[in-house]
Design an enzyme around this catalytic site. Structure first.
Site, mmCIF file in Angstrom:
data_model
loop_
_atom_site.group_PDB
_atom_site.id
_atom_site.type_symbol
_atom_site.label_atom_id
_atom_site.label_comp_id
_atom_site.label_asym_id
_atom_site.label_seq_id
_atom_site.Cartn_x
_atom_site.Cartn_y
_atom_site.Cartn_z
ATOM 1 N N SER A 43 3.262 18.507 85.449
ATOM 2 C CA SER A 43 4.118 19.231 84.506
ATOM 3 C C SER A 43 3.281 19.958 83.465
ATOM 4 C CB SER A 43 5.007 18.195 83.811
ATOM 5 O OG SER A 43 5.661 18.744 82.706
ATOM 6 N N TYR A 87 6.607 9.590 78.996
ATOM 7 C CA TYR A 87 6.798 10.371 80.227
ATOM 8 C C TYR A 87 5.610 11.307 80.461
ATOM 9 C CZ TYR A 87 8.179 14.180 83.260
ATOM 10 O OH TYR A 87 8.177 15.131 84.259
ATOM 11 N N LYS A 139 2.331 11.550 83.489
ATOM 12 C CA LYS A 139 1.839 12.696 84.287
ATOM 13 C C LYS A 139 0.316 12.813 84.130
ATOM 14 C CE LYS A 139 5.737 13.861 86.017
ATOM 15 N NZ LYS A 139 6.024 13.500 87.400
ATOM 16 N N ARG A 145 14.191 20.102 67.201
ATOM 17 C CA ARG A 145 14.206 18.824 67.915
ATOM 18 C C ARG A 145 12.807 18.232 67.840
ATOM 19 N NH1 ARG A 145 15.902 18.785 74.263
ATOM 20 N NH2 ARG A 145 13.876 19.792 74.493
HETATM 21 P P1 NAD Z 1 15.252 14.196 89.700
HETATM 22 O O1 NAD Z 1 15.534 13.020 88.851
HETATM 23 O O2 NAD Z 1 16.375 15.103 90.040
HETATM 24 O O3 NAD Z 1 14.581 13.732 91.074
HETATM 25 C C1 NAD Z 1 13.770 12.596 91.169
HETATM 26 C C2 NAD Z 1 14.302 11.766 92.322
HETATM 27 O O4 NAD Z 1 13.484 10.610 92.468
HETATM 28 C C3 NAD Z 1 15.728 11.268 92.112
HETATM 29 O O5 NAD Z 1 16.510 11.579 93.257
HETATM 30 C C4 NAD Z 1 15.589 9.764 91.925
HETATM 31 O O6 NAD Z 1 16.689 9.064 92.465
HETATM 32 C C5 NAD Z 1 14.312 9.492 92.690
HETATM 33 N N1 NAD Z 1 13.532 8.320 92.246
HETATM 34 C C6 NAD Z 1 13.144 7.983 90.994
HETATM 35 N N2 NAD Z 1 12.415 6.856 91.015
HETATM 36 C C7 NAD Z 1 12.344 6.466 92.301
HETATM 37 C C8 NAD Z 1 11.728 5.388 92.970
HETATM 38 N N3 NAD Z 1 11.070 4.443 92.311
HETATM 39 N N4 NAD Z 1 11.843 5.302 94.314
HETATM 40 C C9 NAD Z 1 12.537 6.229 95.011
HETATM 41 N N5 NAD Z 1 13.137 7.273 94.440
HETATM 42 C C10 NAD Z 1 13.048 7.390 93.101
HETATM 43 O O7 NAD Z 1 14.056 15.002 89.017
HETATM 44 P P2 NAD Z 1 13.470 16.444 89.342
HETATM 45 O O8 NAD Z 1 13.822 17.338 88.225
HETATM 46 O O9 NAD Z 1 13.799 16.847 90.721
HETATM 47 O O10 NAD Z 1 11.924 16.141 89.211
HETATM 48 C C11 NAD Z 1 11.121 15.857 90.322
HETATM 49 C C12 NAD Z 1 9.696 15.609 89.877
HETATM 50 O O11 NAD Z 1 9.219 16.754 89.183
HETATM 51 C C13 NAD Z 1 9.529 14.442 88.917
HETATM 52 O O12 NAD Z 1 8.305 13.809 89.205
HETATM 53 C C14 NAD Z 1 9.468 15.097 87.565
HETATM 54 O O13 NAD Z 1 8.765 14.328 86.640
HETATM 55 C C15 NAD Z 1 8.725 16.366 87.916
HETATM 56 N N6 NAD Z 1 8.965 17.466 86.973
HETATM 57 C C16 NAD Z 1 10.239 17.853 86.691
HETATM 58 C C17 NAD Z 1 10.473 18.899 85.792
HETATM 59 C C18 NAD Z 1 11.867 19.291 85.413
HETATM 60 O O14 NAD Z 1 12.040 19.909 84.376
HETATM 61 N N7 NAD Z 1 12.881 19.008 86.205
HETATM 62 C C19 NAD Z 1 9.380 19.557 85.222
HETATM 63 C C20 NAD Z 1 8.081 19.155 85.539
HETATM 64 C C21 NAD Z 1 7.885 18.097 86.440
HETATM 65 C C1 WQD Z 2 13.851 23.972 76.502
HETATM 66 C C2 WQD Z 2 14.065 24.629 75.142
HETATM 67 C C3 WQD Z 2 14.598 23.113 73.355
HETATM 68 C C4 WQD Z 2 18.448 21.787 74.856
HETATM 69 C C5 WQD Z 2 11.258 19.378 79.289
HETATM 70 C C6 WQD Z 2 10.179 18.343 79.312
HETATM 71 C C7 WQD Z 2 8.980 18.845 80.063
HETATM 72 C C8 WQD Z 2 9.388 19.324 81.462
HETATM 73 C C9 WQD Z 2 10.512 20.293 81.391
HETATM 74 C C10 WQD Z 2 9.204 17.489 82.992
HETATM 75 C C11 WQD Z 2 13.430 23.856 73.985
HETATM 76 C C12 WQD Z 2 15.747 24.057 73.635
HETATM 77 C C13 WQD Z 2 17.243 22.446 74.730
HETATM 78 C C14 WQD Z 2 19.486 22.090 73.925
HETATM 79 C C15 WQD Z 2 18.045 23.688 72.859
HETATM 80 N N1 WQD Z 2 9.886 18.250 82.247
HETATM 81 N N2 WQD Z 2 17.046 23.377 73.757
HETATM 82 N N3 WQD Z 2 19.240 23.048 72.977
HETATM 83 O O1 WQD Z 2 11.674 20.449 76.358
HETATM 84 O O2 WQD Z 2 10.749 22.591 77.381
HETATM 85 O O3 WQD Z 2 10.729 20.534 78.676
HETATM 86 O O4 WQD Z 2 11.599 19.715 80.650
HETATM 87 O O5 WQD Z 2 8.036 17.423 83.141
HETATM 88 O O6 WQD Z 2 8.087 17.787 80.156
HETATM 89 O O7 WQD Z 2 9.800 18.058 77.969
HETATM 90 O O8 WQD Z 2 12.884 21.618 78.258
HETATM 91 O O9 WQD Z 2 15.204 22.257 78.712
HETATM 92 O O10 WQD Z 2 14.734 20.314 77.162
HETATM 93 O O11 WQD Z 2 14.224 22.597 76.396
HETATM 94 O O12 WQD Z 2 17.877 24.535 71.972
HETATM 95 O O13 WQD Z 2 20.584 21.516 73.960
HETATM 96 O O14 WQD Z 2 15.479 24.647 74.886
HETATM 97 O O15 WQD Z 2 14.450 22.917 71.986
HETATM 98 O O16 WQD Z 2 12.937 24.782 73.072
HETATM 99 P P1 WQD Z 2 11.463 21.306 77.517
HETATM 100 P P2 WQD Z 2 14.323 21.640 77.676
#
Ligand code: NAD
Ligand code: WQD
Length: 344
Positions: A127, A152, A156, A298
């Site tokens: 991430s 969290y 990573k 936030r």
């Molecule tokens: P998500 O929660 O939709 O998907 C994760 C899936 O993993 C879920 O279906 C959950 O049931 C499953 N899971 C969790 N723990 C488990 C375990 N111990 N065993 C088996 N299954 C398990 O999340 P996502 O948004 O699809 O994210 C996927 C990956 O990408 C994650 O590693 C997350 O940290 C990373 N990521 C997400 C974002 C984002 O903003 N969505 C950004 C950067 C990185």
């Molecule tokens: C985006 C912007 C908020 C909600 C998070 C994780 C990051 C990565 C992606 C996993 C920010 C603003 C949000 C609301 C708002 N995930 N906001 N009102 O914080 O950039 O990233 O998800 O790895 O690690 O921290 O994403 O969608 O929460 O926020 O104004 O109700 O929207 O302040 O500026 P963020 P987000």
């Protein structure tokens, strides 16, 4: 013979879109998911889109014996895409041990089982959170890793190090770490998308839930940042574009095209968009007026971050393609479809 890929977390938001793209690209997929943050009917919807039903095993990645059984059952798994993790930043502050156990323990199980079953490579979901607030924008993969803002984020960083240390120890595995920026949007079929548990913490699900009337109004967290309109800036990446990056990463591993045994790529658009700009784009794309108000900042928010994706563009031959408007429209269509299905 089709090559088989294990996708952990494959019924989740990014995982499900990736399974579709893998199948479309001709790979056989086994999904492992414990359904802690997703629904089993995602598998039906993947089948509806692709015409192929992926194998699905409801197993917890923390369950070493259970995972061993999966690898033994599908004994020709070539590579893993490891999505499975807990991902709510705020919750990780409340429940750090849950996050450390789940996110780190799951990865360790994968890395221990890979050599036993001759699995060549792993693509890991990292991430942009590892950069914190970068000193230079757009941020490149060479930017320093700053102290994590949350447990969290720390998982990573630690997981990236665990992978590097494992490869450096001589384990017969290689890895691609994909650092995603802010994934948004849904599949154009509206059959797959993001399904937040309870009140959404992320911006776009909050926008679509407000637009449809589940939430009264969106709070915009701060308009006094050092940005042109005062709201935070992010790099919003379409989830299907993001899914496609995984397919090229898998191909690179299986075709032995990696330049190093551990490679890192930013997966973003290269464009920063402010929160207020995103709201305007949503209104323009959907014709729906959004009820929002500016509130205080936030805690823990980064002011501005967007990717320099040139390395991924050049080395992976991957580029974000979908416009912000189309992406926001897809998120809106997904929200409308959820209502039709009586889910949200
Ligand atoms: P998500 O929660 O939709 O998907 C994760 C899936 O993993 C879920 O279906 C959950 O049931 C499953 N899971 C969790 N723990 C488990 C375990 N111990 N065993 C088996 N299954 C398990 O999340 P996502 O948004 O699809 O994210 C996927 C990956 O990408 C994650 O590693 C997350 O940290 C990373 N990521 C997400 C974002 C984002 O903003 N969505 C950004 C950067 C990185
Ligand atoms: C985006 C912007 C908020 C909600 C998070 C994780 C990051 C990565 C992606 C996993 C920010 C603003 C949000 C609301 C708002 N995930 N906001 N009102 O914080 O950039 O990233 O998800 O790895 O690690 O921290 O994403 O969608 O929460 O926020 O104004 O109700 O929207 O302040 O500026 P963020 P987000």
């Amino acid at each position: 013979m089709k090559e088989r890929i294990l996708v952990t977390g494959g019924t989740g938001y990014i995982g499900s879109h990736t399974v579709v793209e893998l199948q479309n690209a001709g790979y056989d997929v086994v999904i492992v998911d414990n359904l802690s943050n997703s629904r089993a009917d995602v598998v039906d919807n993947i089948e509806k889109i692709t015409g192929i039903r992926p194998a699905f095993e409801k197993v917890d990645c923390l369950d070493f014996a259970g995972m061993d059984t999966v690898f033994a059952k599908y004994d020709d798994i070539k590579a893993i895409i490891h999505f499975a993790a807990s991902k709510a930043v705020g919750e990780s502050v409340q429940k750090p041990l849950l996050y450390y156990r789940n996110n780190i323990g799951s990865l360790i199980n994968m890395l221990e089982l890979m050599p036993k079953y001759k699995v060549e490579g792993i693509v890991f979901s990292s991430s942009c959170t590892v950069y914190g607030q970068p000193d230079v924008l757009p941020v490149t993969e060479k930017a320093p890793i700053k102290k994590a803002e949350s447990p969290y984020g720390n998982t990573k960083q630690i997981n990236e190090e665990i992978i590097r240390d494992t490869v450096a120890s001589g384990a017969p595995v290689s890895a691609i770490l994909l650092r995603y920026f802010n994934p948004i949007g849904a599949h154009p079929s509206a059959l797959l998308g993001e399904l937040p548990n309870g009140v959404p913490q992320n911006l776009v699900p909050y926008i679509t839930q407000t637009a449809i009337g589940i939430r009264e109004k969106l709070s915009v967290f701060g308009d006094d940042y050092n940005t042109p309109d005062g709201s935070c800036i992010r790099d919003f990446i379409n989830v299907v574009d993001l899914a496609k990056a995984h397919v090229v990463a898998i191909r690179r591993i299986l075709e032995h095209k990696q330049k190093e045994k551990v490679e890192v790529f930013n997966i973003g658009t290269g464009r920063g968009l402010s929160v207020l700009e995103l709201i305007n784009a949503f209104e323009k794309a959907t014709g729906v007026k959004l009820n929002y108000q500016i509130v205080g900042r936030r805690i823990g928010d980064i002011e501005k971050v967007w990717a320099n994706p040139e390395l991924a563009n050049k080395e992976l031959g991957w580029k974000a393609e979908t416009s912000t408007e189309d992406t926001l429209l897809s998120a809106w269509n997904w929200q409308l479809k959820l209502r039709e299905r009586g889910i949200q």
